[in-house]
Design a protein around this motif. Structure first.
Motif, short mmCIF file in Angstrom:
data_model
loop_
_atom_site.label_atom_id
_atom_site.label_comp_id
_atom_site.label_asym_id
_atom_site.label_seq_id
_atom_site.Cartn_x
_atom_site.Cartn_y
_atom_site.Cartn_z
N TRP A 322 0.83 -1.20 0.00
CA TRP A 322 0.00 0.00 0.00
C TRP A 322 0.87 1.27 0.00
O TRP A 322 0.50 2.28 -0.61
CB TRP A 322 -0.93 0.02 1.20
CG TRP A 322 -2.12 -0.89 1.05
CD1 TRP A 322 -2.33 -2.08 1.65
CD2 TRP A 322 -3.26 -0.66 0.22
NE1 TRP A 322 -3.53 -2.63 1.26
CE2 TRP A 322 -4.14 -1.77 0.38
CE3 TRP A 322 -3.65 0.37 -0.64
CZ2 TRP A 322 -5.36 -1.87 -0.29
CZ3 TRP A 322 -4.87 0.27 -1.29
CH2 TRP A 322 -5.71 -0.84 -1.13
N SER A 323 2.01 1.22 0.65
CA SER A 323 2.91 2.38 0.66
C SER A 323 3.46 2.66 -0.73
O SER A 323 3.62 3.83 -1.13
CB SER A 323 4.06 2.15 1.64
OG SER A 323 3.56 2.05 2.96
N LEU A 329 0.47 8.43 1.85
CA LEU A 329 -0.16 7.89 3.06
C LEU A 329 0.91 7.31 3.99
O LEU A 329 1.68 6.44 3.59
CB LEU A 329 -1.19 6.82 2.70
CG LEU A 329 -1.96 6.18 3.86
CD1 LEU A 329 -2.80 7.23 4.59
CD2 LEU A 329 -2.85 5.05 3.35
N SER A 330 0.96 7.82 5.22
CA SER A 330 1.92 7.33 6.21
C SER A 330 1.33 6.13 6.94
O SER A 330 0.29 6.24 7.59
CB SER A 330 2.25 8.45 7.21
OG SER A 330 3.07 7.97 8.25
N GLN A 366 -9.73 9.52 3.12
CA GLN A 366 -8.90 10.68 2.79
C GLN A 366 -7.95 11.01 3.96
O GLN A 366 -7.78 12.15 4.36
CB GLN A 366 -9.77 11.90 2.47
CG GLN A 366 -10.71 11.67 1.29
CD GLN A 366 -11.62 12.86 1.04
OE1 GLN A 366 -11.47 13.91 1.68
NE2 GLN A 366 -12.53 12.73 0.09
N ALA A 367 -7.34 9.95 4.48
CA ALA A 367 -6.47 10.10 5.64
C ALA A 367 -5.04 10.34 5.21
O ALA A 367 -4.63 10.03 4.08
CB ALA A 367 -6.56 8.86 6.52
N ASN A 368 -4.25 10.90 6.12
CA ASN A 368 -2.82 11.13 5.90
C ASN A 368 -1.96 10.17 6.72
O ASN A 368 -0.80 9.95 6.37
CB ASN A 368 -2.45 12.57 6.27
CG ASN A 368 -3.16 13.58 5.39
OD1 ASN A 368 -3.26 13.39 4.17
ND2 ASN A 368 -3.66 14.65 5.99
N LYS A 369 -2.53 9.64 7.78
CA LYS A 369 -1.74 8.79 8.67
C LYS A 369 -2.60 7.64 9.17
O LYS A 369 -3.75 7.82 9.55
CB LYS A 369 -1.21 9.61 9.85
CG LYS A 369 -0.32 8.83 10.80
CD LYS A 369 0.18 9.71 11.93
CE LYS A 369 1.07 8.93 12.89
NZ LYS A 369 1.54 9.78 14.02
N VAL A 370 -2.01 6.44 9.21
CA VAL A 370 -2.67 5.24 9.69
C VAL A 370 -1.72 4.52 10.63
O VAL A 370 -0.54 4.32 10.29
CB VAL A 370 -3.10 4.31 8.55
CG1 VAL A 370 -3.79 3.06 9.11
CG2 VAL A 370 -4.02 5.02 7.58
#
Length: 441
Positions: A322-323, A329-330, A366-370
């Motif tokens: 996914w990265s 996306l972190s 629509q996230a930036n960090k997981v």
């Protein structure tokens, strides 16, 4: 035995016990009252006779005055007074007025229960003529027993009507309660058949109304769960059919065309003037492509790395995948090495849940960090517990969106099938936190 029959038997038995106890107490009190009244009457009669004779000794009464004084004793209640002359003749001074009335006479069994052996008093007197006469005073409690019988009948009648009234009042209350129970039982029989739309009416009794509300809430939850399971099943069947169609399309487009090309190359290489080396290179290139396609299809169906290297390595490979596709996306993961020793059924379900979480986050959040936390801990009672937490800083969602999402429903079903608990914490524009807890044997 029905509840109505049991209640009636118990109320009737209690009423009989009350009547028997009340009757016993009434008879005991009646016997005691009769004895006390008789003793008082005998003592009073002796005192009157003594007083009368003492006054007679101070004067010289005539025979007529003396008899008149004795006749005055006939008004003494509960006594039988007789004169016994030396010749043996008996003269009755008193007579029982109540006893002469046969209609007022109590039953013989009551007389036997209340009556007793009473003492007989004898008193020697001398008439004005000098004749020695014996005064016999004997108890005659029939009039007192008659009065006690009448009082006891009034007492028993009161107890009987009060008991009857209580029985009817309790019967009416229990009859209403039993009708309410019958309504609840009938509704439960309908619900037992799977008709969760059945609703109980509102009851006037608070306890039954609370039961009805609880059952209505339960049927509402069951009906909602039934609808969700039906929708989830239909969605799963649709996904399964789409996946089969996609696999068939890939097999046709990739494997079919590649095998056809390999066959053409092999036929071409069979000719004497064919460029064998070029055909061989083409066949090798097509085979490499086929191997890539097959590996991709196998990974989609079931990641072999999960069986070979364990859950931790598989999740790390999933995050790398996914990265690479979404570098903005972190992704961060904290995972214990103990998860590699989990059962196969738990491992695959946890992997699918994380996979679905990442898919939803990329598509909708629509996230930036997981961040992903997977650890094995201990709850109260020393039982091992696998805890998975997937948290993002995306746009979150509303409770209605959570209930209607098939991906979230599918994850919940996976965790629930393992005996675990699935919790979603989210607010609009505040991200989403998915927590799953699975007990380990």
């Amino acid at each position: 035995m029905s509840l109505r029959y049991q209640l009636n038997i118990r109320i009737l038995f209690s009423s009989l016990c009350i009547l028997i106890l009340g009757g016993s107490i009434a008879i005991w009190q009646a016997r005691h009252a009769v004895e006390k009244e008789i003793d008082s009457s005998i003592n009073l009669a002796l005192q009157l006779i003594t007083f009368s004779l003492s006054r007679a000794s101070q004067t010289t009464p005539t025979e007529t005055d003396w008899l008149a004084r004795l006749n005055s004793l006939k008004e003494t209640r509960h006594l039988s007074i007789q004169l016994k002359k030396p010749s043996g003749q008996i003269i009755n001074i008193t007579h029982d007025k109540l006893a002469t009335d046969a209609g007022n006479r109590p039953p013989q069994w009551f007389i036997d229960l209340v009556g007793a052996q009473y003492p007989k008093a004898e008193h020697q007197i001398t008439s004005p003529s000098g004749e020695h006469i014996t005064l016999l005073i004997m108890a005659d409690p029939l009039d007192e027993i008659t009065e006690v019988w009448q009082e006891s009948m009034a007492f028993f009648s009161s107890i009987f009507f009060l008991t009857l009234f209580t029985f009817l009042a309790v019967h009416m209350v229990f009859n209403k309660a039993i009708k309410a129970i019958a309504v609840i039982v009938d509704a439960l029989k309908v619900i037992e058949t799977g008709q969760y739309q059945q609703k109980l009416p509102k009851f006037s009794t608070q306890e039954y109304d609370s039961i009805a509300r609880a059952i209505n809430h339960m049927t509402g939850v069951l009906n909602e769960a039934k609808q969700q399971n039906r929708s989830l099943t239909q969605h799963s069947l649709a996904i399964q059919e789409d996946e089969r169609q996609r696999l068939a399309q890939e097999l046709h487009d990739e494997l079919g065309q590649s095998l056809t090309a390999i066959k053409v190359m092999a036929v071409t290489a069979a000719h004497e003037k064919a460029n064998v080396s070029k055909s061989t290179e083409s066949i090798i290139s097509i085979c490499d492509h086929l191997m890539t396609v097959v590996r991709s299809m196998m990974h989609q169906l079931h990641p072999l790395i999960l069986t070979e290297l364990g859950l931790k390595a598989t999740l790390e490979d999933l995050l790398d995948h996914w990265s690479a596709r979404h570098p903005e996306l972190s992704l961060a993961m904290a995972c214990s090495d103990e998860v590699d020793h989990l059962e196969q059924k738990i491992t695959i379900q946890v992997f699918r849940v994380v996979q679905e979480c990442l898919t939803n986050i990329v598509r909708h959040a629509q996230a930036n960090k997981v961040t992903i936390d997977l650890e094995i801990g201990h709850e109260f009672g020393a039982r091992k517990l696998l805890r998975l937490e997937v948290k993002d800083d995306g746009k979150g969602g509303s409770p209605e969106m959570i209930k209607s999402g098939f991906g979230l429903l599918g994850m919940r079903e996976r965790i629930t099938s393992l005996g675990g608990e699935f919790t979603i914490q989210t607010q609009p524009q505040q991200g989403m936190n998915i927590i799953a807890s699975i007990p380990l044997t």
